[in-house]
Motif scaffolding. Structure first.
Motif, PDB file in Angstrom:
ATOM      1  N   PRO A 124      -2.456  -6.147  -0.158  1.00  0.00           N
ATOM      2  CA  PRO A 124      -3.427  -6.536  -1.165  1.00  0.00           C
ATOM      3  C   PRO A 124      -4.738  -6.694  -0.375  1.00  0.00           C
ATOM      4  N   TRP A 125      -4.706  -6.957   0.496  1.00  0.00           N
ATOM      5  CA  TRP A 125      -6.289  -7.897   0.819  1.00  0.00           C
ATOM      6  C   TRP A 125      -7.051  -6.692   0.620  1.00  0.00           C
ATOM      7  N   LEU A 126      -6.401  -5.422   0.783  1.00  0.00           N
ATOM      8  CA  LEU A 126      -7.637  -4.090   1.054  1.00  0.00           C
ATOM      9  C   LEU A 126      -7.790  -3.664   0.503  1.00  0.00           C
ATOM     10  N   VAL A 127      -7.122  -4.129  -1.465  1.00  0.00           N
ATOM     11  CA  VAL A 127      -8.018  -3.837  -2.513  1.00  0.00           C
ATOM     12  C   VAL A 127      -8.296  -4.811  -3.108  1.00  0.00           C
ATOM     13  N   SER A 128      -8.834  -5.530  -2.430  1.00  0.00           N
ATOM     14  CA  SER A 128      -8.810  -7.298  -3.545  1.00  0.00           C
ATOM     15  C   SER A 128     -10.866  -7.412  -2.234  1.00  0.00           C
ATOM     16  N   GLY A 129     -11.210  -8.939  -2.817  1.00  0.00           N
ATOM     17  CA  GLY A 129     -12.213  -9.243  -2.616  1.00  0.00           C
ATOM     18  C   GLY A 129     -13.386  -8.027  -1.574  1.00  0.00           C
ATOM     19  N   GLY A 131     -11.869  -6.723   1.032  1.00  0.00           N
ATOM     20  CA  GLY A 131     -11.448  -5.229   0.922  1.00  0.00           C
ATOM     21  C   GLY A 131     -12.154  -4.392  -0.352  1.00  0.00           C
ATOM     22  N   GLN A 132     -11.952  -4.818  -1.229  1.00  0.00           N
ATOM     23  CA  GLN A 132     -11.840  -4.053  -2.320  1.00  0.00           C
ATOM     24  C   GLN A 132     -13.209  -3.668  -2.002  1.00  0.00           C
ATOM     25  N   SER A 133     -14.848  -4.370  -1.773  1.00  0.00           N
ATOM     26  CA  SER A 133     -15.926  -4.112  -2.221  1.00  0.00           C
ATOM     27  C   SER A 133     -16.401  -2.839  -0.645  1.00  0.00           C
ATOM     28  N   LEU A 134     -15.360  -3.258   0.094  1.00  0.00           N
ATOM     29  CA  LEU A 134     -15.945  -1.471   1.044  1.00  0.00           C
ATOM     30  C   LEU A 134     -14.194  -0.626   0.887  1.00  0.00           C
ATOM     31  N   MET A 135     -13.748  -0.502   0.141  1.00  0.00           N
ATOM     32  CA  MET A 135     -13.318   0.442  -0.049  1.00  0.00           C
ATOM     33  C   MET A 135     -13.892   1.095  -1.274  1.00  0.00           C
ATOM     34  N   ALA A 136     -15.034   0.928  -2.559  1.00  0.00           N
ATOM     35  CA  ALA A 136     -16.129   0.905  -3.248  1.00  0.00           C
ATOM     36  C   ALA A 136     -17.043   1.863  -2.793  1.00  0.00           C
ATOM     37  N   LEU A 137     -17.175   1.060  -1.315  1.00  0.00           N
ATOM     38  CA  LEU A 137     -18.001   1.783  -0.733  1.00  0.00           C
ATOM     39  C   LEU A 137     -18.190   3.152   0.213  1.00  0.00           C
ATOM     40  N   ILE A 138     -16.746   3.466   0.202  1.00  0.00           N
ATOM     41  CA  ILE A 138     -16.640   3.952   0.670  1.00  0.00           C
ATOM     42  C   ILE A 138     -16.265   5.627   0.497  1.00  0.00           C
ATOM     43  N   ALA A 172      -2.559   0.178  -8.308  1.00  0.00           N
ATOM     44  CA  ALA A 172      -0.675  -0.510  -7.604  1.00  0.00           C
ATOM     45  C   ALA A 172      -1.229  -1.757  -6.461  1.00  0.00           C
ATOM     46  N   ARG A 173      -2.173  -1.840  -6.738  1.00  0.00           N
ATOM     47  CA  ARG A 173      -2.648  -2.956  -5.368  1.00  0.00           C
ATOM     48  C   ARG A 173      -1.823  -2.256  -4.264  1.00  0.00           C
ATOM     49  N   ASP A 174      -1.953  -1.004  -3.653  1.00  0.00           N
ATOM     50  CA  ASP A 174      -1.458  -0.466  -2.815  1.00  0.00           C
ATOM     51  C   ASP A 174      -2.450  -0.232  -1.937  1.00  0.00           C
ATOM     52  N   GLY A 175      -2.495  -1.467  -0.811  1.00  0.00           N
ATOM     53  CA  GLY A 175      -3.395  -1.626   0.658  1.00  0.00           C
ATOM     54  C   GLY A 175      -3.200  -0.011   1.523  1.00  0.00           C
ATOM     55  N   LEU A 176      -2.193   0.426   1.398  1.00  0.00           N
ATOM     56  CA  LEU A 176      -1.367   1.026   2.395  1.00  0.00           C
ATOM     57  C   LEU A 176      -1.960   2.827   1.707  1.00  0.00           C
TER      58      LEU A 176
END
Length: 198
Positions: A124-129, A131-138, A172-176
């Protein structure tokens, strides 16, 4: 970013759209946003990806670009920590026929059930905080490339798959799944770069 009444799966998202638009002849972008929740950043990105890969809808010229713009506006506001999503009325009022939409939703039913079966809370750390900001930029980079993808056969489908994976990973809070979305983005980017007429 998620709201208490957000859809928690791709299947639920499809069902909400179908239920909300059943009595309409034409469906606008604003109608779709209302169906998934105007304050729901993850579901809106998931919606953009789903519509892009759906047959008949995503194949309409200009639709991938339109949805890319929607994602840029959505995630741009996320990064500025807005509590709700705003889009201009000119974009909100763009519409398609209900018949075309429902054919796309019917196509999505089985893939949605399959995807939901393998989705769960992981990394979940990949889609919060941060990690979430990085996902948004990509994700915004993928959305910004949508106009170019319309020039390369099948690349818009890859971009749509990446957006759908990003949106679903947030819901789904699925970082994978977010890692899968990154891999899909890289692969689609390679396809676009190697096929552009330089």
């Amino acid at each position: 970013m998620n709201q208490p009444n957000d859809p928690e799966s791709l299947t639920e998202l499809v069902a909400r759209i179908r239920d909300h638009t059943r009595n309409q002849d034409r469906v606008s972008v604003g109608d779709l946003m209302t169906a998934v929740g105007e304050r729901s950043f993850g579901p809106l990105v998931l919606l953009a990806g789903l519509v892009t890969v759906a047959p008949l809808i995503g194949d309409i010229p200009g639709v991938p670009t339109l949805l890319g713009l929607l994602v840029l506006l959505t995630l741009g506001q996320l990064l500025f920590q807005r509590r709700s999503v705003w889009i201009p009325s000119r974009l909100s009022n763009r519409h398609i026929s209900k018949q075309t939409l429902f054919k796309g939703l019917q196509w999505a039913d089985k893939p949605a059930a399959f995807v939901d079966h393998w989705t769960r809370r992981r990394l979940p750390w990949l889609v919060s905080g941060a990690g979430q900001s990085l996902m948004a930029l990509i994700c915004m980079a993928v959305a910004a490339a949508m106009p170019m993808m319309e020039l390369i056969p099948f690349s818009a489908n890859g971009g749509g798959l990446a957006l759908m994976a990003f949106g679903l990973s947030i819901v789904a809070r699925d970082g994978l799944l977010a890692l899968v979305a990154i891999a899909t983005s890289v692969g689609t980017g390679w396809l676009v770069i190697t096929n552009l007429p330089w």
